[in-house]
Write an enzyme that holds these catalytic residues in place. Structure first.
Site, mmCIF file in Angstrom:
data_model
loop_
_atom_site.group_PDB
_atom_site.id
_atom_site.type_symbol
_atom_site.label_atom_id
_atom_site.label_comp_id
_atom_site.label_asym_id
_atom_site.label_seq_id
_atom_site.Cartn_x
_atom_site.Cartn_y
_atom_site.Cartn_z
ATOM 1 C CG ASP A 153 -2.016 -1.033 1.113
ATOM 2 O OD1 ASP A 153 -2.454 -1.316 -0.015
ATOM 3 O OD2 ASP A 153 -2.426 -1.567 2.155
ATOM 4 C CG ASN A 162 -3.710 5.974 3.363
ATOM 5 O OD1 ASN A 162 -4.664 5.456 2.787
ATOM 6 N ND2 ASN A 162 -2.613 5.320 3.669
ATOM 7 C CB ALA A 170 -4.265 3.739 6.763
HETATM 8 P P1 NAP Z 1 4.202 1.869 6.748
HETATM 9 O O1 NAP Z 1 4.752 2.142 8.098
HETATM 10 O O2 NAP Z 1 4.744 0.732 5.960
HETATM 11 O O3 NAP Z 1 2.598 1.733 6.814
HETATM 12 C C1 NAP Z 1 1.957 1.229 7.905
HETATM 13 C C2 NAP Z 1 0.986 0.137 7.465
HETATM 14 O O4 NAP Z 1 -0.199 0.735 6.909
HETATM 15 C C3 NAP Z 1 1.535 -0.798 6.402
HETATM 16 O O5 NAP Z 1 1.181 -2.101 6.779
HETATM 17 C C4 NAP Z 1 0.803 -0.353 5.157
HETATM 18 O O6 NAP Z 1 0.715 -1.374 4.194
HETATM 19 C C5 NAP Z 1 -0.541 0.009 5.724
HETATM 20 N N1 NAP Z 1 -1.445 0.841 4.926
HETATM 21 C C6 NAP Z 1 -1.155 1.915 4.146
HETATM 22 N N2 NAP Z 1 -2.274 2.424 3.616
HETATM 23 C C7 NAP Z 1 -3.303 1.662 4.051
HETATM 24 C C8 NAP Z 1 -4.707 1.690 3.857
HETATM 25 N N3 NAP Z 1 -5.297 2.637 3.108
HETATM 26 N N4 NAP Z 1 -5.461 0.759 4.483
HETATM 27 C C9 NAP Z 1 -4.904 -0.192 5.264
HETATM 28 N N5 NAP Z 1 -3.583 -0.268 5.492
HETATM 29 C C10 NAP Z 1 -2.791 0.653 4.897
HETATM 30 O O7 NAP Z 1 4.313 3.235 5.898
HETATM 31 P P2 NAP Z 1 3.808 3.447 4.418
HETATM 32 O O8 NAP Z 1 3.721 2.143 3.713
HETATM 33 O O9 NAP Z 1 4.606 4.552 3.841
HETATM 34 O O10 NAP Z 1 2.305 3.972 4.627
HETATM 35 C C11 NAP Z 1 2.033 5.240 5.138
HETATM 36 C C12 NAP Z 1 0.795 5.083 5.966
HETATM 37 O O11 NAP Z 1 1.096 4.447 7.183
HETATM 38 C C13 NAP Z 1 0.160 6.379 6.369
HETATM 39 O O12 NAP Z 1 -0.626 6.930 5.354
HETATM 40 C C14 NAP Z 1 -0.621 5.947 7.598
HETATM 41 O O13 NAP Z 1 -1.962 5.604 7.253
HETATM 42 C C15 NAP Z 1 0.046 4.693 8.069
HETATM 43 N N6 NAP Z 1 0.509 4.859 9.441
HETATM 44 C C16 NAP Z 1 -0.090 4.137 10.402
HETATM 45 C C17 NAP Z 1 0.250 4.298 11.723
HETATM 46 C C18 NAP Z 1 -0.466 3.485 12.757
HETATM 47 O O14 NAP Z 1 -1.354 2.706 12.367
HETATM 48 N N7 NAP Z 1 -0.144 3.642 14.019
HETATM 49 C C19 NAP Z 1 1.230 5.226 12.087
HETATM 50 C C20 NAP Z 1 1.834 5.954 11.083
HETATM 51 C C21 NAP Z 1 1.452 5.777 9.748
HETATM 52 P P3 NAP Z 1 1.997 -1.867 3.312
HETATM 53 O O15 NAP Z 1 2.851 -2.663 4.251
HETATM 54 O O16 NAP Z 1 1.351 -2.725 2.271
HETATM 55 O O17 NAP Z 1 2.695 -0.672 2.771
#
Ligand code: NAP
Ligand code: MN
Length: 265
Positions: free
Chosen positions: A45, A120, A160
Site C-alpha cells: 500500500d 490516506n 490505515a
Molecule cells: P508503513 O509504516 O509501511 O505503513 C503502515 C501500514 O499501513 C503498512 O502495513 C501499510 O501497508 C498500511 N497501509 C497503508 N495504507 C493503508 C490503507 N489505506 N489501508 C490499510 N492499510 C494501509 O508506511 P507506508 O507504507 O509509507 O504507509 C504510510 C501510511 O502508514 C500512512 O498513510 C498511515 O496511514 C500509516 N501509518 C499508520 C500508523 C499506525 O497505524 N499507528 C502510524 C503511522 C502511519 P503496506 O505494508 O502494504 O505498505
C-alpha cells in the site's frame, strides 16, 4: 493503452515489473513514463501512496492498479502470480473505473496558502511537546485540543492510521473526512469530544495552532516540519482518485480479507 510502473524496489517487485514490461510489449501495451493512462504499483500500500504522489499533477488523467508482493494490500487487487492475467485483461478489456474521495489540506501562513492532497490522511503533531490547537468546524469553534495529534483521514485511509486510533471504517462512496484524536488530554481548559467525527463533503474544519509552534505535518507518508503555520483548512477535495478494476473487489471484501483473514472465494 499507455502505462507506467512504480515498484517498491525490492527484488521481487523489480522482477515482476520486468515481467510485466515483457508481457505488455507482446500484447501491445505501451510503456510511457511521462504521460501514462495507467499507473501500476507493484509492492505494498505504501508503494501505491508513492505512485499516487508522484502522479499528483496528472491525477485527473490517470487510473491506478495495485499488485501486491507482500501481504495482501489494501489498495492492491492483484497477486504476484496473477500478473499475466492482469496484463491480458488490460490488453483485452475496458476496466471499470472507481473513484475515491481525497482530502484537501490548505496550509495558511503569513506568506499565503499552499494546497496539498492526501489519499490516506493528513496528520498533525507537535514537535516540542503536545499539540495545542483550536478546532473550528464550518468557521465556528468546536473544541480546544491538547494532545499528541490529530489525524484527518479519507474513507480509503480510514483503514490505515485512523483505524489504529479507533476511528470507524468508512465506505469510499461516502464523500467525507474523519477526524480522529491521538491521545487527547482532557481537563477544564482543553476538552475534546473524544470520539472521532465524520464531516460531510460540504463541510470543512480548521486546525488553528498556537503561533510559531513547531508542527510535524504528514500527507500520507510525506512528512514536513513547519513553524510558520497560522491555520490549516481540511476539506473533501473537488477531484477524486481513480482506480481501474478488471474484476470486482468490493470494499467490504478488502476489509474482510485484509483484517479478518477469511478468504471467501
Ligand atoms: P508503513 O509504516 O509501511 O505503513 C503502515 C501500514 O499501513 C503498512 O502495513 C501499510 O501497508 C498500511 N497501509 C497503508 N495504507 C493503508 C490503507 N489505506 N489501508 C490499510 N492499510 C494501509 O508506511 P507506508 O507504507 O509509507 O504507509 C504510510 C501510511 O502508514 C500512512 O498513510 C498511515 O496511514 C500509516 N501509518 C499508520 C500508523 C499506525 O497505524 N499507528 C502510524 C503511522 C502511519 P503496506 O505494508 O502494504 O505498505
Ligand atoms: Mn509500507
Amino acid at each position: 493503452m499507455n502505462y507506467v510502473i512504480v515498484d517498491r524496489g525490492d527484488q521481487l517487485s523489480k522482477e515482476l515489473a520486468e515481467r510485466f514490461h515483457t508481457l505488455a510489449a507482446e500484447l501491445g501495451l505501451k510503456r510511457n513514463d511521462d504521460q501514462p493512462e495507467m499507473v501500476i504499483s507493484i509492492g505494498g500500500d505504501g508503494t501505491l501512496l508513492q505512485a499516487f504522489h508522484s502522479h499528483i499533477d496528472r491525477i485527473a488523467d490517470v487510473a491506478f492498479i495495485g499488485v501486491h508482493t507482500g501481504h495482501l494490500g489494501f489498495f492492491a487487487d492483484w497477486q504476484a502470480d496473477e500478473l499475466e492475467q492482469l496484463v491480458r485483461m488490460m490488453a483485452d478489456n475496458e476496466p471499470r473505473i472507481v473513484r475515491y474521495p481525497l482530502a484537501q489540506i490548505d496550509l495558511v501562513t503569513d506568506e499565503g496558502t499552499s494546497s496539498h492532497v492526501a489519499l490516506n490522511e493528513f496528520t498533525i503533531k507537535g514537535v516540542d511537546g503536545t499539540l495545542v490547537a483550536q478546532i473550528d468546524i464550518n468557521d465556528e469553534l468546536f473544541e480546544m485540543f491538547r494532545g499528541d495529534g490529530i489525524v484527518v483521514s479519507t474513507p480509503s485511509g480510514s483503514t490505515a492510521y485512523n483505524k489504529s486510533l479507533g476511528g470507524a471504517v468508512i465506505h469510499p462512496s461516502i464523500e467525507s473526512l474523519q477526524l480522529a484524536e491521538i491521545a487527547s488530554i482532557n481537563n477544564r481548559v482543553f476538552r475534546t469530544l473524544g470520539s472521532s467525527v465524520l464531516l460531510p463533503q460540504h463541510h470543512h474544519c480548521d486546525i488553528i495552532s498556537r503561533k510559531e509552534q513547531r508542527l510535524q505535518l504528514a500527507f500520507d507518508h510525506l512528512n514536513m516540519t513547519r513553524s510558520d503555520i497560522r491555520s490549516i483548512r481540511c476539506s473533501v477535495a473537488d477531484h477524486k482518485v481513480s482506480f481501474a478494476r478488471y474484476r470486482p473487489f468490493p470494499f467490504w471484501n478488502r476489509v474482510r480479507e485484509a483484517f479478518l483473514g477469511y478468504d471467501v472465494k
